[in-house]
Write an enzyme that holds these catalytic residues in place. Structure first.
Site, PDB file in Angstrom:
ATOM      1  N   GLU A 263      22.331 -64.213 -94.417  1.00  0.00           N
ATOM      2  CA  GLU A 263      22.991 -63.725 -95.628  1.00  0.00           C
ATOM      3  C   GLU A 263      21.982 -63.354 -96.707  1.00  0.00           C
ATOM      4  O   GLU A 263      22.168 -62.388 -97.443  1.00  0.00           O
ATOM      5  CB  GLU A 263      23.976 -64.770 -96.154  1.00  0.00           C
ATOM      6  CG  GLU A 263      25.154 -65.048 -95.231  1.00  0.00           C
ATOM      7  CD  GLU A 263      25.992 -63.818 -94.920  1.00  0.00           C
ATOM      8  OE1 GLU A 263      25.869 -62.789 -95.613  1.00  0.00           O
ATOM      9  OE2 GLU A 263      26.788 -63.881 -93.955  1.00  0.00           O
TER      10      GLU A 263
ATOM     11  N   MET B 143      34.038 -58.472 -92.969  1.00  0.00           N
ATOM     12  CA  MET B 143      33.408 -59.188 -91.857  1.00  0.00           C
ATOM     13  C   MET B 143      32.618 -58.222 -91.008  1.00  0.00           C
ATOM     14  O   MET B 143      33.106 -57.151 -90.649  1.00  0.00           O
ATOM     15  CB  MET B 143      34.492 -59.887 -91.034  1.00  0.00           C
ATOM     16  CG  MET B 143      33.954 -60.660 -89.846  1.00  0.00           C
ATOM     17  SD  MET B 143      32.829 -61.978 -90.372  1.00  0.00           S
ATOM     18  CE  MET B 143      31.791 -62.107 -88.912  1.00  0.00           C
ATOM     19  N   GLU B 144      31.379 -58.636 -90.663  1.00  0.00           N
ATOM     20  CA  GLU B 144      30.417 -57.720 -90.037  1.00  0.00           C
ATOM     21  C   GLU B 144      30.515 -57.664 -88.519  1.00  0.00           C
ATOM     22  O   GLU B 144      29.523 -57.323 -87.857  1.00  0.00           O
ATOM     23  CB  GLU B 144      28.993 -58.141 -90.410  1.00  0.00           C
ATOM     24  CG  GLU B 144      28.493 -59.440 -89.781  1.00  0.00           C
ATOM     25  CD  GLU B 144      28.674 -60.670 -90.632  1.00  0.00           C
ATOM     26  OE1 GLU B 144      27.988 -61.676 -90.396  1.00  0.00           O
ATOM     27  OE2 GLU B 144      29.513 -60.635 -91.553  1.00  0.00           O
ATOM     28  N   ASN B 145      31.677 -57.944 -87.929  1.00  0.00           N
ATOM     29  CA  ASN B 145      31.815 -57.895 -86.476  1.00  0.00           C
ATOM     30  C   ASN B 145      31.083 -56.687 -85.890  1.00  0.00           C
ATOM     31  O   ASN B 145      31.209 -55.576 -86.394  1.00  0.00           O
ATOM     32  CB  ASN B 145      33.288 -57.781 -86.082  1.00  0.00           C
ATOM     33  CG  ASN B 145      34.172 -58.686 -86.904  1.00  0.00           C
ATOM     34  OD1 ASN B 145      34.073 -59.893 -86.830  1.00  0.00           O
ATOM     35  ND2 ASN B 145      35.034 -58.075 -87.705  1.00  0.00           N
TER      36      ASN B 145
ATOM     37  N   GLU C 171      27.761 -55.189 -95.050  1.00  0.00           N
ATOM     38  CA  GLU C 171      28.235 -55.399 -93.684  1.00  0.00           C
ATOM     39  C   GLU C 171      27.478 -54.530 -92.687  1.00  0.00           C
ATOM     40  O   GLU C 171      27.213 -54.951 -91.555  1.00  0.00           O
ATOM     41  CB  GLU C 171      29.743 -55.130 -93.594  1.00  0.00           C
ATOM     42  CG  GLU C 171      30.598 -55.917 -94.575  1.00  0.00           C
ATOM     43  CD  GLU C 171      30.312 -57.409 -94.590  1.00  0.00           C
ATOM     44  OE1 GLU C 171      29.938 -57.968 -93.542  1.00  0.00           O
ATOM     45  OE2 GLU C 171      30.446 -58.034 -95.655  1.00  0.00           O
TER      46      GLU C 171
END
Length: 863
Positions: free
Chosen positions: A322, A265-267, A300
């Site tokens: 994406e 997850m690219e937080n 990411e």
């Protein structure tokens, strides 16, 4: 249960904006207290409204204030999904205090516990399980996070942005504050707290900014993080060099977790990874694992600009973020591990997974028009097809122009939510081209097909006739097509770019006076099927003489597929190999010019999933599997000496390295070994046993063990048991062992899976166990999954129902989608499938996620 559908056409600008959020977490597994202070204002772009509607699920509201004044219960309404506050001012501060229970959160969305550590997953709607908020992608907020935790139990406490304060407080606790200076949607919020160790490095950007890099994981895995760190630095350098994009914070952190529903997850500034896509050494990861780690690390990181700095307006736009990110990931991998092999692997994945998705009940455009559960959005269409569509712009306008398009788009919309139209408008302005027809690639579903014929007309002019066929779409596509022409002497004498925009078009190629052999897949410039009649000699001609290596590979795959389809349809065992196929393999095996990676891919027989796409309907999975295995055996018998020589020549015991040449050599060696093992002789299987015992890396060991697991060797079970004992305490290796077992093609493998479910190391609440054991069975063991006795379907149905009760995303997106995409089964298999689907459909508490998937496949006459 009532299932509510959300429509793209219903989008409206938010009535309120949240400019800043100050969050404070007092961490406790049983009761975590979350205090939130939000600075909210009316959106001047909308009409004034008095009521504020916040999202919130499974929250216990303890306190609520506006402008420091407590609110009476009469001034707000609580529902299972929302907090509605009446008559709010135009500008105000909202404070709430809620409690949540992370230790009972097995959905792995929001804030949950994994091995006693705290972790979050908020895309798409996890944040509403943490605190009350306007949980939608177009609400961009600057967030400051303070975390209070027991110092001994949770020595590492992380969140987004830069660390601004850390201090010891009473009762053995510490208080840590993080501040992210960039506004972001709440789905990019992250929090991690627990016992982790870290490796640290740094990167100096082209703007002379020193960025501290940290990768956190459990201490016993720390030595497996080196490759990920190197991949991160390479990705940062590549992004600057190729697209001029630099990192913007002082700190970039990654945390590895075993229990994580997604790959990563690219937080913003704090990526959370599933350990299977972070950890890698030669003894714990295969060559493919090393590449996958590089791939996901890059993906990411690239999201920092496409997704984080420039976000999507709503979830219907996620194909934009994406697609642009996946395209750069693919380009990075091609440069890192080889352009040809990188493109081949992207094409294979697209055909194997996305084309299958496009041909089934879950077919959808990149931008859907509606959904019931947004979690089901994360598909190969949204990722891989959207990347292929973005790559078409590179094909049409060249890389330099594409870079200009992306750079201009990011600069214009930095800190803003955007749409696909925004991106295409930027591209149109720069290229001075009308891209309205091109936009159909985002809004029409299905894999289009081009029917192509060519010849010499009466005036001795060479022509190409092209017809667009797209049964699921309503309008013609905008298609850049690249041709390679090869004459009878084997000279690749022309490369031609065509732009197809109409349903039927004829193109003339000047100065071509005799009919050449033409390939239409140059660089796979379109996510589309080509229907052109080739005879075996033409395919051999392309595979031998094409200048573009991708065209060589395409021709080899077409030749193999054509022969397999004919064998399946005529029910004639493929023992009498056509001379063109034998010549192709002999030439390839003895070529001194072919790259070894390309050679390995040319020798691979198309997967069963790819072959399914070559049939219209009524597929007998057992027969399909048998025909494919018979071809492998026939090739092994005819070319045993050639495969053995290839194996021996490439069976190096050199020090293990992860580079293009070494990976290609191992891949080719193991392809040759797989063919030799088809002979099922003691002599050939001893080669696999020797490789198993002597391997100095997991790639070779895994290849040998997988071959032995599918053999008739007496010691097969003993060897499998040996590696269970060796790997059982190492999660990534144990999951690899589960996957090897799940992929065994021998009859009756379902009983093996049921037994494995009882092992103490296996839990359906561990997503990686589910991926390794059940997902592998469904996707890589079609002959047993589609067994004629229905045991595979029954087994999967039981697991889906069990998992749906606590992890609906895993049950639906991971398992159900892999099951129901195939609509080409024969009547016997289809009847059994429908029976099991109906049993799921009848479940009284079916999740929204699973209902949406099942309802698209179940026969209406049954339901």
């Amino acid at each position: 249960m009532k299932y509510q559908r959300t429509y793209a056409s219903d989008y409206s600008t938010p009535n309120f904006l949240i400019e800043t959020a100050t969050l404070e977490f007092s961490l406790n597994p049983r009761e975590t207290i979350v205090k939130s202070k939000l600075t909210i204002k009316q959106n001047h772009l909308t009409k004034h409204t008095n009521d504020l509607k916040l999202d919130g699920i499974d929250l216990t509201l303890l306190k609520i204030k506006i402008n420091q004044q407590s609110l009476p219960a009469s001034s707000y309404e609580l529902t299972p999904n929302h907090l509605i506050i009446k008559d709010v001012p135009q500008n105000f501060t909202l404070e709430t205090t809620v409690s949540i229970c992370p230790e009972k959160n097995f959905h792995y969305t929001g804030l949950y516990l994994t091995k006693g550590n705290f972790c979050t997953q908020n895309e798409p709607h996890g944040f509403r399980h943490i605190t009350y908020f306007i949980d939608r992608p177009d609400i961009l907020t600057k967030i400051t996070t303070t975390i209070v935790a027991d110092r001994e139990e949770y020595p590492v406490v992380l969140s987004n942005g830069n660390l601004v304060q850390e201090k010891e407080i009473e009762n053995g606790k510490h208080r840590v504050t993080w501040q992210d200076p960039f506004p972001k949607p709440c789905y990019l919020f992250a929090l991690v707290a627990g016992k982790f160790d870290a490796i640290t490095d740094s990167y100096v950007t082209k703007l002379d900014k020193t960025v501290t890099l940290k990768i956190f994981t459990e201490g016993q895995y720390l030595n497996q993080c080196t490759h990920a760190m190197e991949a991160l630095k390479k990705a940062m350098l590549w992004e600057e060099r190729r697209f001029g994009l630099s990192y913007d914070l002082d700190l970039y952190q990654i945390v590895g977790i075993d229990d994580f529903n997604f790959g990563a997850m690219e937080n913003k500034g704090l990526n959370i990874f599933n350990n299977k896509l972070l950890l890698a050494t030669k003894d714990t990861a295969t060559d493919d694992d090393f590449k996958n780690v590089s791939s996901v690390i890059a993906h990411e990181y690239f999201h920092n600009w496409t997704g984080n700095r420039v976000s999507c307006r709503d979830w219907f736009q996620i194909g934009l973020k994406e697609g642009l990110t996946t395209l750069r990931e693919e380009l990075f991998l091609e440069e890192e591990y080889g352009t040809t092999v990188g493109k081949i692997e992207s094409i294979k994945f697209l055909r194997d997974k996305q084309f299958t998705e496009d041909a089934g009940p879950l077919a959808h455009p990149i931008r859907l028009s509606s959904y019931i559960a947004v979690d089901n959005f994360y598909t190969t269409t949204v990722y891989q097809k959207s990347a292929a569509v973005a790559r078409m712009l590179v094909t049409m306008f060249g890389f330099t122009t594409f870079r200009n398009i992306l750079s201009t788009f990011l600069a214009k919309f930095d800190g803003k939510p955007t749409t696909i139209e925004d991106f295409l408008a930027t591209a149109a302005a720069i290229t001075q081209q009308n891209l309205e027809q091109f936009k159909l690639w985002y809004d029409q579903r299905g894999t289009p097909r081009l029917k192509i014929t060519d010849g010499i007309d009466e005036q001795q002019n060479y022509y190409v006739d092209i017809t667009q066929i797209h049964p699921l779409a309503t309008k013609d596509f905008y298609i850049p097509l690249v041709l390679e022409l090869i004459n009878g002497q084997g000279d690749s004498f022309c490369e031609k770019n065509l732009l197809v925009t109409k349903n039927e078009e004829r193109f003339y190629l000047t100065k071509v006076t005799e009919k050449p052999t033409v390939t239409f897949y140059q660089n796979f410039s379109i996510p589309m099927e080509i229907d052109h009649s080739y005879d075996p000699d033409e395919l051999l001609h392309i595979a031998t003489y094409a200048k573009n290596p991708l065209n060589k590979w395409q021709a080899s795959q077409k030749l193999l597929t054509t022969f397999l389809v004919a064998s399946y349809q005529t029910q004639k065992p493929p023992s009498d190999l056509p001379p063109q196929l034998l010549e192709l393999f002999k030439n390839a095996l003895h070529s001194e010019e072919l790259d070894k990676a390309l050679l390995a891919h040319m020798l691979e027989i198309p997967s069963e999933n790819q072959l399914i796409n070559s049939w219209a309907k009524d597929i007998d999975m057992e027969k399909l599997h048998r025909v494919r295995e018979q071809l492998k055996l026939a090739l092994a018998r005819a070319l045993q000496a050639d495969f053995l020589a290839c194996y021996n020549e490439n069976n190096s015991q050199a020090i293990y390295e992860v580079n293009k040449a070494a990976i290609a050599q191992r891949m080719l060696k193991n392809i040759a070994l797989d063919y030799l093992a088809q002979l099922d002789s003691k002599e050939m299987l001893n080669i696999a046993i020797n490789q198993l015992n002597q391997a100095n890396n997991l790639t070779d060991l895994n290849a040998a063990l997988a071959i032995i697991a599918n053999s008739s060797l007496d010691e097969r079970e003993l060897l499998l048991s040996k590696y269970y004992q060796r790997w059982r305490e190492q999660p990534n290796l144990f999951n690899r062992w589960l996957a090897i077992n799940a992929a065994i093609k021998l009859k009756g493998n379902v009983e093996r899976l049921k037994k494995l479910l009882s092992y103490p190391e296996v839990s359906l609440k561990n997503p990686n166990n589910v991926y390794a054991l059940i997902r592998t069975f469904v996707t890589h063991n079609l002959v047993n999954f589609h067994a004629i006795d229905g045991s595979g379907y029954e087994f999967l149905r039981e697991q889906i129902i069990t998992i749906d009760d606590f992890n609906s995303s895993l049950a639906a997106a991971t398992l159900a989608t892999a099951w129901i995409n195939n609509k080409k089964l024969n009547s016997t298999l289809e009847s059994m499938l429908q029976r099991e689907l109906f049993k799921i459909y009848q479940e009284p508490h079916l999740s929204t996620n699973l209902y949406e998937i099942i309802s698209k496949r179940i026969d209406p006459a049954i339901s």
